[in-house]
Design an enzyme around this catalytic site. Sequence first.
Site, PDB file in Angstrom:
ATOM      1  N   LEU A 128       0.835  -1.205   0.000  1.00 57.91           N
ATOM      2  CA  LEU A 128       0.000   0.000   0.000  1.00 57.91           C
ATOM      3  C   LEU A 128       0.869   1.255   0.000  1.00 57.91           C
ATOM      4  CD1 LEU A 128      -2.806   1.271   0.072  1.00 57.91           C
ATOM      5  CD2 LEU A 128      -2.726   1.173   2.565  1.00 57.91           C
ATOM      6  N   ASP A 147      17.691  12.264  24.759  1.00 55.07           N
ATOM      7  CA  ASP A 147      16.393  12.572  24.157  1.00 55.07           C
ATOM      8  C   ASP A 147      15.295  11.715  24.770  1.00 55.07           C
ATOM      9  OD1 ASP A 147      17.404  14.420  22.291  1.00 55.07           O
ATOM     10  OD2 ASP A 147      18.004  12.810  20.932  1.00 55.07           O
ATOM     11  N   GLU A 179       4.058  10.420  25.206  1.00 55.05           N
ATOM     12  CA  GLU A 179       3.129   9.487  24.581  1.00 55.05           C
ATOM     13  C   GLU A 179       3.005   8.183  25.356  1.00 55.05           C
ATOM     14  OE1 GLU A 179       5.317   9.498  20.901  1.00 55.05           O
ATOM     15  OE2 GLU A 179       5.482   7.333  21.016  1.00 55.05           O
ATOM     16  N   HIS A 199       9.565  20.971  10.726  1.00 54.08           N
ATOM     17  CA  HIS A 199       8.712  20.058   9.962  1.00 54.08           C
ATOM     18  C   HIS A 199       8.425  20.591   8.570  1.00 54.08           C
ATOM     19  CE1 HIS A 199       8.230  17.693  13.518  1.00 54.08           C
ATOM     20  NE2 HIS A 199       7.913  18.772  14.187  1.00 54.08           N
TER      21      HIS A 199
END
Length: 757
Positions: free
Chosen positions: A17, A600, A606, A695
């Site tokens: 995909l 880091d 999260e 970004h």
Amino acid sequence: MKAHILGFPRIGTHRELKHTLEAYWSGSIPLKTLHLRATKLRQQHWEIQQDSGLDTVATGDFSLYDHMLDTAFMLGVIPPRFHSVPSSCPENLYFRMARGDADYGLSAMEMTKWFDTNYHYIVPEFTQGMELKYFSSKLVDETREAISNGFSPKPVLVGPLTFLQLSKEMDDCNRWDYLDAMLGIYETVISELAQLTDCIQLDEPVLCTDLPDEVQALAPQVYEQLKNAAGKSDLMLATYFGKLEDNLEWVAKLPVDVLHIDLVHGSGQLQHVLKNWPKEKQLSLGVLNGRNIWKTNGIKATQLMRNAIENRGEENLWVGSSCSLLHSPVDLQQETDLDPELRNWMAFAIQKCEEISLLKTAALGSDIDQILQENIKAIRDRKSSPRTRNPSIRQRTENITSAMLNRRTLFSIRKKEQQKRLNLPNFPTTTIGSFPQTNEIRRIRSAFRTGKCSDVDYQEFMRKEILDVIRTQEEIGLDVLVHGEAERNDMVEYFGQQLDGFCFTQNGWVQSYGSRCVKPPVIYGDVSRPAPMTVEWITYAQDQTDKPLKGMLTGPVTILCWSFVRDDLPRNEVCQQLALAIRDEVQDLEAAGINIIQIDEAALREGLPLRTADRQDYLNWAVNCFRLTVGGVKDSTQIHTHMCYSEFNAIASAIAAMDADVVSIEASRSGMELLDAFKDFEYPNDIGPGVWDIHSPRIPSEEEIFNLLQKARKVIPDDRLWVNPDCGLKTRAWPETLASLYNMVAATLRLRLDLLS
Ligand code: GLN
Ligand code: ZN
């Protein structure tokens, strides 16, 4: 009893995909080919489910980008900025919503993590005056497609409560005002599906979170309407990623026919559910972990199933995966390089379908031990394998003392010692670690990996690369330099490869978002560090410059969150082992004369549990693991940490408790707004709020950076403010990197002048 899964991975065994989507986006295949290949994938996924002996196949779980976006599309929740896109080609609109379109100045819709997984969904946007309409019949079409190919489908769609709860409001509209309009469309879809199938799955993972009272209050009416639309077809309410807990009280009264519960991430809730979920209704037991790669313990799973059978008979039961298999890789058969012993402990999506079917047979059969023979042997082998246990590491974690978690003195004292040694100017400038990873760097790394580049040539290339970035940083005028991370392909994999207790798959890809996949390392055994991992590169870099060089490491919590973690040891213990390994590296770097070390912790936030009540415990051990990595370093050694996000309200005090001398965070996109969290809390140590959104290729001007810094100064005292980009630069190209960093340094110089005047 029926066997099923909540959804199958879309990406394909060989990431078909991904390749198809990227080919379509780049214009090298037409839309028709995209659809043909997508149809083929769906067909394969259904065959796998059917051939494994599952009683239904999931439909609607397939997506060309994301299931939340699909749902928004179905409901016509199209943000106004996309109205100019002609809807004659829906795919055009769909992909623009997902990815934006720079040519038309269209920004993509926001993405964020799907609960506590590493999958990112597209956040639906609500604005005032939206007109919803039944815009896409994808789910009904795919369900028809399955039927016409001879499958027995169970359509899957995101439930209205979860959809709205996860959406955002772009102006001062109230997204819940759209509930009625949405339900009208849900009713249409569900009644169409009810003509085709006898069970429809509505995913409501928000039922495993602390849900606001207002949402609870809406639920009965919502499901009343949906059930009416479903008529004789069953509605399956799929809950996952945790326990229902108190929500069960009102969930039990909803007019749905089947309740699916997660008995992996919500383990321990079975008795509570058996007691409270009406006996005459059906129950689906999610006994198999949809989010990890280990074989299910068949004996334990069938025990749960037999409990439920005793309680309410097998006719009203289902057995399945805890959640969608979206979060597990596709096919273990492809792992021909994996150590056979380790491979035998694992199951990917295809194997998981087979396991579910086997569990059903076992739970209903008379000789469980016979039916589960192979499974029992694999589980036993894993349990008794010496490869999962290293007594000296167990000893080491047991001997961790609280003294090991502490720096020698307070920040205020350390700061003076560090300043004496480093002699940094006001507003020190630095970067987050990586510099652009050019094609050449990638090519050499891959040639080295496959033996096509000799060790000597590799060393030489990397040294030259390091030297180049050092000289570049000196020229730009940065104060704290980095070595650039050219040798690292990935910030977790790089360390995993050098640690014992890890193994790696060739094809264990999991979708992260859209066409992007990650291949998480696997932690199967006790973790230890046989040899230094970064010292050579970092000391080489420091030797090339008189400016201080910052050594870069990945923190234990981040390594944990971005790996497939063993399920036979509590996560906090695995994290402690990782922390000890990083601690050894920190010690070695310090001994080698490196005065600044950054660890880091990009993933700290999260890892936060979904339920508020569980958060403090997580934060305690996560913070302690970070502290363990740096406890004991000299006062004069400056410890940095970095986090790639900007929502700190829930964790501000935990970040302070990490007691890093400097923390860098993402801040530019929010225009420094996030600093409010730090102000309210009075964050005590140094902070570097990002001033460049890495970004995007856009170059921030000197003026823009200056203004951001002036904003930051309102919250952060001058003597604690650092200047840096939002994150690492590895995905950026050199031209914008140079231009942006020059602007960053120029803005800082202006700030310093400003301070003098
Ligand atoms: N040091 C890493 C880098 O610069 C940090 C990346 C991250 O936090 N995601 O690439
Ligand atoms: Zn980052």
